[in-house]
Design a protein around this motif. Sequence first.
Motif, PDB file in Angstrom:
ATOM      1  N   ARG A 380       6.462   1.734  -9.929  1.00 53.12           N
ATOM      2  CA  ARG A 380       5.246   1.748 -10.728  1.00 53.12           C
ATOM      3  C   ARG A 380       4.221   0.727 -10.238  1.00 53.12           C
ATOM      4  NH1 ARG A 380       6.981   5.769 -11.461  1.00 53.12           N
ATOM      5  NH2 ARG A 380       7.786   6.770 -13.359  1.00 53.12           N
ATOM      6  N   GLN A 381       4.677  -0.269  -9.515  1.00 53.51           N
ATOM      7  CA  GLN A 381       3.773  -1.329  -9.087  1.00 53.51           C
ATOM      8  C   GLN A 381       4.253  -1.907  -7.761  1.00 53.51           C
ATOM      9  OE1 GLN A 381       3.681  -5.386 -11.023  1.00 53.51           O
ATOM     10  NE2 GLN A 381       1.710  -4.642 -11.829  1.00 53.51           N
ATOM     11  N   GLU A 396      -3.053  -1.418   2.491  1.00 52.33           N
ATOM     12  CA  GLU A 396      -2.835  -0.056   2.032  1.00 52.33           C
ATOM     13  C   GLU A 396      -1.429   0.377   2.422  1.00 52.33           C
ATOM     14  OE1 GLU A 396      -5.899   2.429   3.590  1.00 52.33           O
ATOM     15  OE2 GLU A 396      -7.468   1.489   2.365  1.00 52.33           O
ATOM     16  N   LYS A 405       0.315  10.008   3.041  1.00 53.85           N
ATOM     17  CA  LYS A 405       0.219   9.769   1.605  1.00 53.85           C
ATOM     18  C   LYS A 405       0.096   8.276   1.307  1.00 53.85           C
ATOM     19  CE  LYS A 405       2.614  10.701  -2.740  1.00 53.85           C
ATOM     20  NZ  LYS A 405       3.822  11.306  -3.369  1.00 53.85           N
ATOM     21  N   ARG A 406      -1.082   7.861   0.813  1.00 55.95           N
ATOM     22  CA  ARG A 406      -1.271   6.484   0.397  1.00 55.95           C
ATOM     23  C   ARG A 406      -0.822   6.354  -1.044  1.00 55.95           C
ATOM     24  NH1 ARG A 406      -6.871   3.047  -0.220  1.00 55.95           N
ATOM     25  NH2 ARG A 406      -6.715   3.884  -2.340  1.00 55.95           N
ATOM     26  N   PHE A 407       0.137   5.435  -1.287  1.00 57.05           N
ATOM     27  CA  PHE A 407       0.659   5.333  -2.654  1.00 57.05           C
ATOM     28  C   PHE A 407       0.294   4.031  -3.345  1.00 57.05           C
ATOM     29  CE2 PHE A 407       4.089   3.903   0.162  1.00 57.05           C
ATOM     30  CZ  PHE A 407       4.500   2.706  -0.411  1.00 57.05           C
ATOM     31  N   ALA A 408      -0.351   3.092  -2.642  1.00 56.90           N
ATOM     32  CA  ALA A 408      -0.784   1.860  -3.289  1.00 56.90           C
ATOM     33  C   ALA A 408      -1.713   1.096  -2.363  1.00 56.90           C
ATOM     34  CB  ALA A 408       0.412   0.989  -3.668  1.00 56.90           C
ATOM     35  N   ASP A 422      -1.104  -0.866  -9.032  1.00 59.14           N
ATOM     36  CA  ASP A 422      -0.293   0.250  -9.496  1.00 59.14           C
ATOM     37  C   ASP A 422       0.055   1.180  -8.339  1.00 59.14           C
ATOM     38  OD1 ASP A 422      -0.414  -0.693 -12.080  1.00 59.14           O
ATOM     39  OD2 ASP A 422      -2.135   0.563 -12.632  1.00 59.14           O
ATOM     40  N   VAL A 423       1.231   1.804  -8.447  1.00 63.87           N
ATOM     41  CA  VAL A 423       1.652   2.830  -7.482  1.00 63.87           C
ATOM     42  C   VAL A 423       1.212   4.184  -8.008  1.00 63.87           C
ATOM     43  CG1 VAL A 423       3.637   4.000  -6.461  1.00 63.87           C
ATOM     44  CG2 VAL A 423       3.596   1.503  -6.619  1.00 63.87           C
ATOM     45  N   THR A 424       0.532   4.940  -7.188  1.00 60.32           N
ATOM     46  CA  THR A 424       0.118   6.292  -7.563  1.00 60.32           C
ATOM     47  C   THR A 424       1.015   7.302  -6.866  1.00 60.32           C
ATOM     48  OG1 THR A 424      -1.447   6.365  -5.733  1.00 60.32           O
ATOM     49  CG2 THR A 424      -2.275   5.556  -7.838  1.00 60.32           C
ATOM     50  N   GLU A 425       1.537   8.247  -7.585  1.00 63.99           N
ATOM     51  CA  GLU A 425       2.425   9.280  -7.027  1.00 63.99           C
ATOM     52  C   GLU A 425       3.536   8.651  -6.186  1.00 63.99           C
ATOM     53  OE1 GLU A 425       0.614  12.939  -5.507  1.00 63.99           O
ATOM     54  OE2 GLU A 425      -1.313  11.969  -5.848  1.00 63.99           O
ATOM     55  N   ALA A 426       4.429   7.943  -6.863  1.00 69.08           N
ATOM     56  CA  ALA A 426       5.491   7.223  -6.177  1.00 69.08           C
ATOM     57  C   ALA A 426       6.352   8.154  -5.331  1.00 69.08           C
ATOM     58  CB  ALA A 426       6.371   6.523  -7.204  1.00 69.08           C
TER      59      ALA A 426
END
Length: 453
Positions: A380-381, A396, A405-408, A422-426
Amino acid sequence: MKTETKMLVLLATAVCGALQAANPVITTLYTPDPAPVVADGRVWLFCDHDEDDSVVFKMKDWLVFSSEDMVNWTYHGAPLSLETFAWAKKDDKAWASQAVKRNGKWYWYICCNCDKGDAIGVAVADRPEGPWTDPIGRPLAVGASFIDPTVFVDDDDRAYLVWGNKTCQIGELNEDMISFKGGWREMPGFEDEKAFGPKLTRMNWAHGKEEPIVSYEEGPWLMKRGDTYYLSYPAGGVPEHMAYSTAPSPIGPWTYRGKIMDLAENSFTIHGGNIEYKGHSYMFYHNGKLPNGGGFKRSTCIEEFTWNPDGTIPFIRQTREGVRAVGTVDPFKRVEAETMSDSYGIKVDRTAGTHHWITRVHNGDWLKVSVVDFGAGAARQVAARAEKVRAGGTIEFFADGIGGKRFAAVTFAPGQSVAKADVTEAPKGVHDVFLLFRGGDEELFDLDCWQLK
């Protein structure tokens, strides 16, 4: 280089890097003469260090790395240098070395020069990261071409040191590992072609004629498998290939078995040794294939191999792909920034001790951590810790390649040491993770570690 141009170069490099080479395995420094040892559940890599501006051999210190998966290597600093040995010439070379753990202590055998000539020395520590000290305050052995020591502890707990260039010396070590039991001598049968391969000829300019010399060149590596002893070594003059001999005891009689590796790419030397780890057999060596690399700027490489049924070593092909991972990285535990499988642009510190970091971070630089296990995708983070934040900038996080895929993304402002995002689409499962550094044209920060939560 303008930022836009540099970004185009780095994107192409990162995408290709994700698909191809794992060799050389260390990309932040030049790491010649690799000497691996398995201890405490890890592979420890001891090596020397060719300086970035080397146009001849320019070597001042020795480095330590370790790995639990054979693809990501953690830097443990430069805990040993010529300065460690009061008797060493400080303007000379920190040549090849090898370390071993015995009875709870570590012993690191090195070679350099002293006022009397080529010398073998020893340092002692409680752990690979040091601190290392010189326990005897003098060389263990001094003589012409006394370089490239290999150390071996036998099943009967007797320990041996073997070394030499165009000579092969052997001495049994006392239990203290810092003195010899009765001195040393030339390996019995060293001049015999049946022991170390066909003779070569080399011009003796002092006598104005060619003279026969042994094919064995330098860099011996002594080990045992079953009841057989193996001595591998660079051979064939210069440029070198790798060959080996076998014997029923550490002092022979040795039988030449042939070539096991061709010349190293872009290097006139080759040096290394083999280990067993997690049920796999690996051969370490060096080449000159890093950017700006060559015969005086060499880098550690690794190949997996399978022993022949009769106990002989097969011919080992050198590859760009290197070895497959035998473990994964847990991103929910602290990941040291100096743990990586590939990188572009960045450097690591040149200090001793247990605290290390990456430095020389600029816009467009990146590092790669392979086989990162995200599990069920519960991240999540992401948090990161920086050192010496200068201009500041952003990290990044990408899965499976820059541009993927960039996740954070975490951002450090000047003076800020901890940043979170925050993590997006872990991601789920196992992926390679790229950390891409963005910012202005100045140096951004030093990075200490990162972690998912």
